[in-house]
Design an enzyme around this catalytic site. Structure first.
Site, short mmCIF file in Angstrom:
data_model
loop_
_atom_site.label_atom_id
_atom_site.label_comp_id
_atom_site.label_asym_id
_atom_site.label_seq_id
_atom_site.Cartn_x
_atom_site.Cartn_y
_atom_site.Cartn_z
N CYS A 1 -8.60 -3.86 -30.26
CA CYS A 1 -9.88 -3.50 -30.91
C CYS A 1 -10.68 -3.27 -29.66
O CYS A 1 -11.51 -3.97 -29.23
CB CYS A 1 -10.49 -4.48 -31.43
SG CYS A 1 -9.40 -4.99 -33.05
N GLU A 2 -10.20 -2.11 -28.65
CA GLU A 2 -10.82 -1.65 -27.54
C GLU A 2 -10.58 -0.38 -27.49
O GLU A 2 -9.48 0.00 -27.35
CB GLU A 2 -10.32 -2.52 -26.12
CG GLU A 2 -10.94 -3.87 -25.83
CD GLU A 2 -12.15 -3.73 -25.17
OE1 GLU A 2 -12.63 -2.49 -24.83
OE2 GLU A 2 -12.65 -4.80 -25.02
N TYR B 1 -7.83 1.10 -14.60
CA TYR B 1 -8.27 2.01 -13.68
C TYR B 1 -8.12 3.29 -13.99
O TYR B 1 -8.31 4.51 -13.47
CB TYR B 1 -7.12 1.73 -12.65
CG TYR B 1 -6.77 0.58 -12.03
CD1 TYR B 1 -7.67 -0.14 -11.34
CD2 TYR B 1 -5.51 0.11 -12.20
CE1 TYR B 1 -7.19 -1.52 -10.78
CE2 TYR B 1 -4.74 -1.29 -11.69
CZ TYR B 1 -5.97 -1.95 -10.78
OH TYR B 1 -5.68 -3.08 -10.56
N GLU C 1 4.85 -6.12 3.03
CA GLU C 1 4.64 -6.68 2.02
C GLU C 1 4.69 -5.68 0.58
O GLU C 1 3.64 -5.75 -0.04
CB GLU C 1 3.32 -7.48 1.93
CG GLU C 1 3.18 -8.83 2.76
CD GLU C 1 1.94 -9.33 3.06
OE1 GLU C 1 0.90 -8.56 2.52
OE2 GLU C 1 1.88 -10.31 3.56
N GLY D 1 5.13 -4.07 -2.80
CA GLY D 1 5.12 -4.39 -4.07
C GLY D 1 5.56 -3.26 -4.90
O GLY D 1 6.60 -3.08 -5.43
N ARG D 2 4.62 -2.51 -5.21
CA ARG D 2 4.84 -1.08 -5.89
C ARG D 2 5.98 -0.25 -5.48
O ARG D 2 6.63 0.07 -6.24
CB ARG D 2 3.37 -0.26 -5.63
CG ARG D 2 3.19 0.79 -6.79
CD ARG D 2 1.87 1.68 -6.38
NE ARG D 2 0.70 0.85 -6.07
CZ ARG D 2 -0.12 0.37 -6.84
NH1 ARG D 2 0.17 0.70 -8.05
NH2 ARG D 2 -1.19 -0.39 -6.55
N ARG E 1 -2.84 -0.88 -16.50
CA ARG E 1 -3.45 -0.07 -15.57
C ARG E 1 -4.40 1.18 -16.27
O ARG E 1 -5.40 1.61 -15.48
CB ARG E 1 -2.28 0.43 -14.52
CG ARG E 1 -1.59 -0.87 -13.89
CD ARG E 1 -0.62 -0.15 -12.95
NE ARG E 1 -1.01 0.51 -12.00
CZ ARG E 1 -1.36 1.70 -11.63
NH1 ARG E 1 -0.59 2.61 -12.39
NH2 ARG E 1 -1.87 2.14 -10.47
N GLY F 1 0.78 -1.36 -0.02
CA GLY F 1 0.13 -0.11 -0.02
C GLY F 1 0.79 1.24 -0.09
O GLY F 1 0.18 2.24 -0.17
#
Ligand SMILES: *Cc1c(COP(=O)(O)O)cnc(C)c1O
Length: 430
Positions: free
Chosen positions: A342-343, A315, A273, A275-276, A311, A231
């Site tokens: 195709c999005e 998001y 923990e 990550g980012r 991402r 976090g």
């Protein structure tokens, strides 16, 4: 203030000659310096350990580098545990923070000696059935519910999140686990994601430390570690102020001195923990502009797409983009920077002011080191890119090759029907 890429245009052009774009590039020096800072910021705590959240960047070379700084691994799936096993991790260097845990995974991690962080009270029976015992060391995940606020800003909404146990369940779980033979306890909570404030960990620590004191007093269970989980965020936008890991470590130390030490719990280990925070800024997606298009808006098409970095599509996340070699030029062109899916949400940037982009320009998409490559998928049959490590001596090592069409088709039973097609393509692309 602008964000500075960790490689120069000349370097990237040279790399591109050997490894075609798109590719991920990781900065070994940045990774190492940061891991060293994290270690120092929490060195006041004798048992401190960062368990790198493998899901952020599940690449053995990256995990290994972090391992040199004492990092363990935080896993939450079978294949992540397999990577940990292959790299020689075992016992308390593994944290297993899973949820909705499939059958067999608790047994797998238990055989490796890893620490199980239970997401729910109903998993106690499930665990006992699977293992035939309750592990001596066990951790429980807490969810306080409601809204989580820091200085009146709503950081996140734990009451709406699927993780963890209520306070009442946590006390009950401790009593049951203790009665079933557990001896060493931990607690864990993840209440807000990507927090760009030095207050998050200390606030969370305050909540968990008070809870630990109460748990130990009321259940008699010995709390040996408190896991602040992930976090801790990174400044994706150039105007954001980065977290100061030393201020964060010091903030947690103060709360520790205030709450745990007076309660006679000055021996508790602090775990994280992250990550980012460990890898995010030290990885970039490098892509080449291959097309331009002028309709109702101005588009630049690049050779990467949301398959490589999801991402923004998922998001609406901001990722800063540097057009290599044009850093000094005015940002006087407004572009949507798109991939080829195709999005219509396959856009790395929308209405972004950038210098004029020409075909062949290299775009450096910042802060893609965590939850970047790993979140990718295979929509439209698009293939995952290579991952490269820019080493401290300036050389480049391929730490994961790019996916090939053969990889993509390898899970079909009738893949031999593709053989001729694949062989022909492989010959052509030698
Ligand atoms: C994703 C995750 C992390 C890492 O989160 P970051 O935001 O990358 O620091 C840590 N612990 C658990 C249980 C997670 O699910």
């Amino acid at each position: 203030m602008d964000k500075k890429p960790f490689a120069t245009r000349e370097q990237l052009e040279k790399i591109r000659e050997q490894y075609p774009t798109p590719f991920y590039l990781y900065d070994e020096k940045g990774l190492r310096d940061n891991a060293e800072r994290v270690k120092r910021a929490f060195s006041w705590n004798k048992g401190f350990r960062e368990y790198f959240a493998v899901k952020a960047t599940p690449n053995p070379s990256i995990v290994k580098i972090l391992g040199e700084y004492g990092c363990g691994v935080d896993c939450s799936s079978l294949t992540e545990l397999m990577m940990a096993k292959a790299l020689g991790y075992r016992d308390d260097r593994i944290m297993f923070s899973s949820n909705d845990t499939p059958e067999g995974e608790f047994r797998y991690v238990h055989e490796m000696g890893g620490i199980i962080n239970l997401d729910d009270i109903t998993l106690i029976d499930f665990l006992e059935n699977e293992l035939g015992e309750i592990p001596k060391t066990i951790s429980c995940r807490f969810n306080p519910g409601g809204l989580f606020k820091v200085s009146n800003d709503i950081m996140d909404n734990p009451g709406d999140s699927k993780y963890g146990m209520t306070e009442e369940q946590l006390f009950e779980a401790f009593r049951i686990l203790k009665a079933k033979g557990a001896e060493h306890f931990g607690i864990h909570a993840f209440l807000a994601s990507n927090t760009v404030t030095d207050e998050y960990y200390p606030m969370l620590a305050g909540i968990l430390f008070k809870l630990a004191v109460k748990l130990q007093k009321e259940t008699g269970a010995h709390v040996e570690f408190i896991n602040l989980s992930g976090g801790v965020g990174i400044p994706y936008r150039p105007d954001q102020t980065p977290n100061d890991i030393f201020a964060i470590g010091e903030g947690v130390r103060k709360v520790y001195e205030d709450i745990l030490v007076p309660a006679g719990m000055g021996d508790v280990s602090i775990y994280t923990e992250m990550g980012r925070y460990m890898v995010g800024p030290y990885g970039a997606l490098v892509t080449t502009a291959i097309h331009e298009k002028h309709i109702y808006k101005e588009y630049v098409g690049v050779d990467a797409c949301a398959v490589n970095l999801m991402r923004p599509a998922m998001y609406g996340a901001y990722h800063h983009i540097t057009v290599m070699g044009k850093e000094g030029l005015p940002c006087d062109h407004k572009y949507d920077v798109t991939g080829s899916l195709c999005e219509n949400n396959d856009k790395f940037a929308i209405d972004r002011m950038l210098p004029k982009i020409d075909r062949g320009d290299i775009l450096f998409i910042h802060d893609a080191g965590a939850h970047g490559f790993s979140m990718g998928y295979n929509y439209n049959g698009k293939l995952k890119s290579a991952e490269l490590l820019l080493k401290t001596d300036g050389s480049v090592e391929m730490i994961r090759r790019a996916e090939t069409p053969r990889d993509y088709y390898s899970t079909f039973d009738f893949s031999h029907e593709f053989d001729q097609v694949l062989e022909e393509w492989e010959k052509r692309n030698k």
